[in-house]
Design a protein around this motif. Structure first.
Motif, PDB file in Angstrom:
ATOM      1  N   ALA A  37     -38.784  62.100  91.579  1.00  0.00           N
ATOM      2  CA  ALA A  37     -39.263  61.085  92.522  1.00  0.00           C
ATOM      3  C   ALA A  37     -40.475  60.351  91.952  1.00  0.00           C
ATOM      4  O   ALA A  37     -40.585  59.131  92.089  1.00  0.00           O
ATOM      5  CB  ALA A  37     -39.609  61.723  93.857  1.00  0.00           C
TER       6      ALA A  37
ATOM      7  N   TYR B 174     -39.274  58.013  89.156  1.00  0.00           N
ATOM      8  CA  TYR B 174     -38.575  56.880  89.764  1.00  0.00           C
ATOM      9  C   TYR B 174     -39.559  55.934  90.446  1.00  0.00           C
ATOM     10  O   TYR B 174     -39.411  54.712  90.383  1.00  0.00           O
ATOM     11  CB  TYR B 174     -37.545  57.397  90.769  1.00  0.00           C
ATOM     12  CG  TYR B 174     -36.565  56.357  91.234  1.00  0.00           C
ATOM     13  CD1 TYR B 174     -35.579  55.872  90.385  1.00  0.00           C
ATOM     14  CD2 TYR B 174     -36.621  55.850  92.525  1.00  0.00           C
ATOM     15  CE1 TYR B 174     -34.682  54.923  90.816  1.00  0.00           C
ATOM     16  CE2 TYR B 174     -35.723  54.906  92.956  1.00  0.00           C
ATOM     17  CZ  TYR B 174     -34.760  54.442  92.090  1.00  0.00           C
ATOM     18  OH  TYR B 174     -33.870  53.502  92.516  1.00  0.00           O
TER      19      TYR B 174
ATOM     20  N   MET C  72     -35.455  62.117  97.421  1.00  0.00           N
ATOM     21  CA  MET C  72     -35.736  63.066  96.337  1.00  0.00           C
ATOM     22  C   MET C  72     -36.879  64.011  96.698  1.00  0.00           C
ATOM     23  O   MET C  72     -36.855  65.184  96.336  1.00  0.00           O
ATOM     24  CB  MET C  72     -36.044  62.309  95.045  1.00  0.00           C
ATOM     25  CG  MET C  72     -34.819  61.746  94.374  1.00  0.00           C
ATOM     26  SD  MET C  72     -35.204  61.035  92.783  1.00  0.00           S
ATOM     27  CE  MET C  72     -35.040  59.311  93.155  1.00  0.00           C
TER      28      MET C  72
ATOM     29  N   CYS D 248     -34.614  56.219  98.218  1.00  0.00           N
ATOM     30  CA  CYS D 248     -34.235  57.240  97.228  1.00  0.00           C
ATOM     31  C   CYS D 248     -35.413  58.148  96.887  1.00  0.00           C
ATOM     32  O   CYS D 248     -35.239  59.358  96.709  1.00  0.00           O
ATOM     33  CB  CYS D 248     -33.695  56.570  95.971  1.00  0.00           C
ATOM     34  SG  CYS D 248     -32.090  55.802  96.212  1.00  0.00           S
TER      35      CYS D 248
ATOM     36  N   GLN E 137     -37.154  67.350  94.590  1.00  0.00           N
ATOM     37  CA  GLN E 137     -37.195  66.820  93.226  1.00  0.00           C
ATOM     38  C   GLN E 137     -38.438  65.936  93.057  1.00  0.00           C
ATOM     39  O   GLN E 137     -38.351  64.727  92.918  1.00  0.00           O
ATOM     40  CB  GLN E 137     -35.911  66.024  92.937  1.00  0.00           C
ATOM     41  CG  GLN E 137     -34.652  66.827  93.023  1.00  0.00           C
ATOM     42  CD  GLN E 137     -34.588  67.869  91.921  1.00  0.00           C
ATOM     43  OE1 GLN E 137     -35.069  67.653  90.808  1.00  0.00           O
ATOM     44  NE2 GLN E 137     -34.015  69.014  92.238  1.00  0.00           N
TER      45      GLN E 137
END
Length: 140
Positions: free
Chosen positions: A62, A65, A53, A49, A58
């Motif tokens: 990122a 996260y 990202m 993920c 993004q």
């Protein structure tokens, strides 16, 4: 050129997700330390993920996260260790509740079960409910 890099990153993240999904399905329920294995496999999902990202631009999301995912995984593993992992945590095996016999509201489980079995003979009308009473001394 940037589109090719983004496409490559999305393909890499898709490969990670496929590998993680296969690993998650292959881990059986009877496997030793299955919770920890699943958390470890979920780490691959997290990395996939983060790569995805980054590929779509993004970067801030990122980064957040990337920082929060290990903390969350550790919190889940720690909570499981402290409360449910009887197999590995020897402290959980020796835990027995001590109940004060003079406490007006808390009674040992064995006494409550004995009282319920005595009262169940008297209360055969409706077996869906369990009725217990508590004696309260107003002098306390």
């Amino acid at each position: 050129m940037i589109e090719y890099i983004q496409s490559a990153l999305l393909i890499i993240s898709a490969i990670f997700i496929i590998i993680s999904a296969i690993g998650l399905v292959r881990v059986g329920k009877n496997t030793k330390n299955v919770v920890y294995a699943r958390i470890h496999i979920a780490g691959l999902f997290d990395i996939a993920c983060i790569i995805a990202m980054i590929a779509i631009g993004q970067y801030l999301l990122a980064g957040i996260y990337f920082i929060l995912a290990p903390f969350i995984a550790h919190a889940v593993a720690n909570a499981y260790w402290k409360k449910e992992d009887v197999e590995n945590n020897s402290d959980l095996l020796a835990v027995e509740e001590e109940v004060d016999e003079n406490h007006p509201f808390i009674h040992p489980k064995e006494i409550m079960q004995a009282l319920e079995s005595e009262n169940s003979e008297k209360l055969k009308a409706d077996e869906r409910f369990s009725v217990t009473t508590i004696d309260i001394d107003e002098g306390d």
